[in-house]
Design a protein around this motif. Structure first.
Motif, PDB file in Angstrom:
ATOM      1  N   GLN A  77       0.842  -1.190   0.000  1.00 48.91           N
ATOM      2  CA  GLN A  77       0.000   0.000   0.000  1.00 48.91           C
ATOM      3  C   GLN A  77       0.880   1.243   0.000  1.00 48.91           C
ATOM      4  O   GLN A  77       1.859   1.319   0.728  1.00 48.91           O
ATOM      5  CB  GLN A  77      -0.928   0.002   1.209  1.00 48.91           C
ATOM      6  N   ASN A  78       0.512   2.192  -0.843  1.00 46.06           N
ATOM      7  CA  ASN A  78       1.261   3.448  -0.964  1.00 46.06           C
ATOM      8  C   ASN A  78       2.740   3.210  -1.248  1.00 46.06           C
ATOM      9  O   ASN A  78       3.604   3.901  -0.716  1.00 46.06           O
ATOM     10  CB  ASN A  78       1.091   4.312   0.292  1.00 46.06           C
ATOM     11  N   THR A  79       3.031   2.238  -2.075  1.00 48.29           N
ATOM     12  CA  THR A  79       4.415   1.912  -2.395  1.00 48.29           C
ATOM     13  C   THR A  79       5.102   3.084  -3.105  1.00 48.29           C
ATOM     14  O   THR A  79       4.489   3.753  -3.934  1.00 48.29           O
ATOM     15  CB  THR A  79       4.506   0.641  -3.265  1.00 48.29           C
ATOM     16  N   PRO A  80       6.370   3.336  -2.786  1.00 47.27           N
ATOM     17  CA  PRO A  80       7.091   4.416  -3.452  1.00 47.27           C
ATOM     18  C   PRO A  80       7.587   4.020  -4.843  1.00 47.27           C
ATOM     19  O   PRO A  80       8.049   4.859  -5.607  1.00 47.27           O
ATOM     20  CB  PRO A  80       8.273   4.681  -2.510  1.00 47.27           C
ATOM     21  N   PHE A  81       7.478   2.724  -5.173  1.00 42.51           N
ATOM     22  CA  PHE A  81       7.964   2.250  -6.460  1.00 42.51           C
ATOM     23  C   PHE A  81       7.054   2.689  -7.603  1.00 42.51           C
ATOM     24  O   PHE A  81       5.834   2.754  -7.447  1.00 42.51           O
ATOM     25  CB  PHE A  81       8.092   0.720  -6.472  1.00 42.51           C
ATOM     26  N   THR A  82       7.644   2.940  -8.759  1.00 37.99           N
ATOM     27  CA  THR A  82       6.874   3.255  -9.966  1.00 37.99           C
ATOM     28  C   THR A  82       6.324   1.952 -10.530  1.00 37.99           C
ATOM     29  O   THR A  82       6.767   0.860 -10.142  1.00 37.99           O
ATOM     30  CB  THR A  82       7.759   3.919 -11.030  1.00 37.99           C
ATOM     31  N   GLU A  83       5.401   2.065 -11.474  1.00 38.11           N
ATOM     32  CA  GLU A  83       4.862   0.856 -12.113  1.00 38.11           C
ATOM     33  C   GLU A  83       5.972   0.081 -12.797  1.00 38.11           C
ATOM     34  O   GLU A  83       5.995  -1.150 -12.748  1.00 38.11           O
ATOM     35  CB  GLU A  83       3.759   1.222 -13.107  1.00 38.11           C
ATOM     36  N   ALA A  84       6.899   0.768 -13.435  1.00 37.83           N
ATOM     37  CA  ALA A  84       8.009   0.094 -14.116  1.00 37.83           C
ATOM     38  C   ALA A  84       8.881  -0.664 -13.113  1.00 37.83           C
ATOM     39  O   ALA A  84       9.316  -1.801 -13.384  1.00 37.83           O
ATOM     40  CB  ALA A  84       8.844   1.100 -14.894  1.00 37.83           C
ATOM     41  N   GLN A  85       9.134  -0.077 -11.956  1.00 37.32           N
ATOM     42  CA  GLN A  85       9.933  -0.745 -10.929  1.00 37.32           C
ATOM     43  C   GLN A  85       9.191  -1.961 -10.367  1.00 37.32           C
ATOM     44  O   GLN A  85       9.799  -3.009 -10.133  1.00 37.32           O
ATOM     45  CB  GLN A  85      10.274   0.238  -9.801  1.00 37.32           C
ATOM     46  N   ILE A  86       7.901  -1.819 -10.179  1.00 37.57           N
ATOM     47  CA  ILE A  86       7.090  -2.938  -9.689  1.00 37.57           C
ATOM     48  C   ILE A  86       7.124  -4.080 -10.704  1.00 37.57           C
ATOM     49  O   ILE A  86       7.301  -5.249 -10.326  1.00 37.57           O
ATOM     50  CB  ILE A  86       5.636  -2.490  -9.416  1.00 37.57           C
ATOM     51  N   GLN A  87       6.999  -3.768 -11.976  1.00 33.67           N
ATOM     52  CA  GLN A  87       7.042  -4.797 -13.016  1.00 33.67           C
ATOM     53  C   GLN A  87       8.383  -5.526 -13.000  1.00 33.67           C
ATOM     54  O   GLN A  87       8.432  -6.752 -13.137  1.00 33.67           O
ATOM     55  CB  GLN A  87       6.799  -4.159 -14.383  1.00 33.67           C
ATOM     56  N   GLU A  88       9.452  -4.799 -12.815  1.00 34.68           N
ATOM     57  CA  GLU A  88      10.789  -5.388 -12.768  1.00 34.68           C
ATOM     58  C   GLU A  88      10.927  -6.326 -11.567  1.00 34.68           C
ATOM     59  O   GLU A  88      11.475  -7.420 -11.683  1.00 34.68           O
ATOM     60  CB  GLU A  88      11.833  -4.267 -12.703  1.00 34.68           C
ATOM     61  N   ILE A  89      10.411  -5.908 -10.417  1.00 30.32           N
ATOM     62  CA  ILE A  89      10.472  -6.746  -9.218  1.00 30.32           C
ATOM     63  C   ILE A  89       9.653  -8.018  -9.409  1.00 30.32           C
ATOM     64  O   ILE A  89      10.100  -9.116  -9.062  1.00 30.32           O
ATOM     65  CB  ILE A  89       9.985  -5.961  -7.979  1.00 30.32           C
ATOM     66  N   ILE A  90       8.451  -7.887  -9.987  1.00 35.77           N
ATOM     67  CA  ILE A  90       7.609  -9.071 -10.212  1.00 35.77           C
ATOM     68  C   ILE A  90       8.295 -10.027 -11.189  1.00 35.77           C
ATOM     69  O   ILE A  90       8.334 -11.239 -10.967  1.00 35.77           O
ATOM     70  CB  ILE A  90       6.219  -8.657 -10.751  1.00 35.77           C
ATOM     71  N   LYS A  91       8.840  -9.492 -12.245  1.00 37.01           N
ATOM     72  CA  LYS A  91       9.462 -10.319 -13.287  1.00 37.01           C
ATOM     73  C   LYS A  91      10.711 -11.038 -12.779  1.00 37.01           C
ATOM     74  O   LYS A  91      10.917 -12.214 -13.075  1.00 37.01           O
ATOM     75  CB  LYS A  91       9.815  -9.449 -14.490  1.00 37.01           C
ATOM     76  N   LEU A 114      -2.600  -2.558 -10.558  1.00 40.95           N
ATOM     77  CA  LEU A 114      -3.404  -2.998  -9.416  1.00 40.95           C
ATOM     78  C   LEU A 114      -2.684  -2.671  -8.119  1.00 40.95           C
ATOM     79  O   LEU A 114      -3.286  -2.130  -7.186  1.00 40.95           O
ATOM     80  CB  LEU A 114      -3.684  -4.504  -9.516  1.00 40.95           C
ATOM     81  N   ILE A 115      -1.418  -2.989  -8.041  1.00 43.47           N
ATOM     82  CA  ILE A 115      -0.651  -2.747  -6.818  1.00 43.47           C
ATOM     83  C   ILE A 115      -0.592  -1.259  -6.505  1.00 43.47           C
ATOM     84  O   ILE A 115      -0.702  -0.869  -5.345  1.00 43.47           O
ATOM     85  CB  ILE A 115       0.760  -3.378  -6.949  1.00 43.47           C
ATOM     86  N   LYS A 116      -0.447  -0.426  -7.509  1.00 42.20           N
ATOM     87  CA  LYS A 116      -0.423   1.026  -7.266  1.00 42.20           C
ATOM     88  C   LYS A 116      -1.771   1.541  -6.747  1.00 42.20           C
ATOM     89  O   LYS A 116      -1.824   2.598  -6.133  1.00 42.20           O
ATOM     90  CB  LYS A 116      -0.033   1.781  -8.547  1.00 42.20           C
ATOM     91  N   GLN A 117      -2.844   0.782  -6.968  1.00 40.50           N
ATOM     92  CA  GLN A 117      -4.168   1.187  -6.492  1.00 40.50           C
ATOM     93  C   GLN A 117      -4.390   0.859  -5.017  1.00 40.50           C
ATOM     94  O   GLN A 117      -5.327   1.335  -4.412  1.00 40.50           O
ATOM     95  CB  GLN A 117      -5.269   0.517  -7.330  1.00 40.50           C
ATOM     96  N   PHE A 118      -3.527   0.030  -4.438  1.00 40.97           N
ATOM     97  CA  PHE A 118      -3.686  -0.360  -3.030  1.00 40.97           C
ATOM     98  C   PHE A 118      -3.473   0.837  -2.138  1.00 40.97           C
ATOM     99  O   PHE A 118      -2.761   1.739  -2.371  1.00 40.97           O
ATOM    100  CB  PHE A 118      -2.712  -1.458  -2.635  1.00 40.97           C
TER     101      PHE A 118
END
Length: 118
Positions: A77-91, A114-118
């Motif tokens: 929730q309220n993650t400081p990561f960008t969507e691109a950073q989140i995608q990289e972590i998931i991948k 979705l994660i950015k919406q939390f």
């Protein structure tokens, strides 16, 4: 013996509930449908629903159903990561988090949104 109409109505409703409930418990609404791969988001679902299904299956056990964090795992929730950073972590995974390299770029995009919406 005279029967009260309210009693008859209630008995009828109870019988109806039992029949419908039994049918729903014993029937398989997904019988005969082809199953898709676990990691593919269904085309028939909205993109957000597909991402949520994946999240609930693969991520919620560690990060909580709404990204609140669970068992010492980080909150999303309220993650400081960008969507691109989140995608990289998931991948690629990170720390103890496993990688999910099989997700398509579109699936990664949907999940990161979705994660950015939390």
């Amino acid at each position: 013996m005279k029967t009260n109409p309210t009693t008859l109505f209630l008995a009828f409703m109870l019988l109806t509930l039992l029949i419908v409930g039994g049918y729903l418990l014993l029937s398989d609404p997904f019988a005969g449908t082809a199953q898709k791969g676990v990691h593919q988001f269904s085309q028939s679902q909205s993109q957000n629903q597909g991402a949520m299904v994946f999240y609930l299956q693969k991520c919620a056990s560690c990060h909580g159903a709404r990204g609140e964090g669970k068992g010492g795992n980080p909150s999303l929730q309220n993650t400081p990561f960008t969507e691109a950073q989140i995608q990289e972590i998931i991948k690629n995974g990170r720390g103890e988090m496993p990688a999910f390299p099989e997700l398509s770029p579109e699936e990664l995009k949907q999940l990161s949104r979705l994660i950015k919406q939390f």
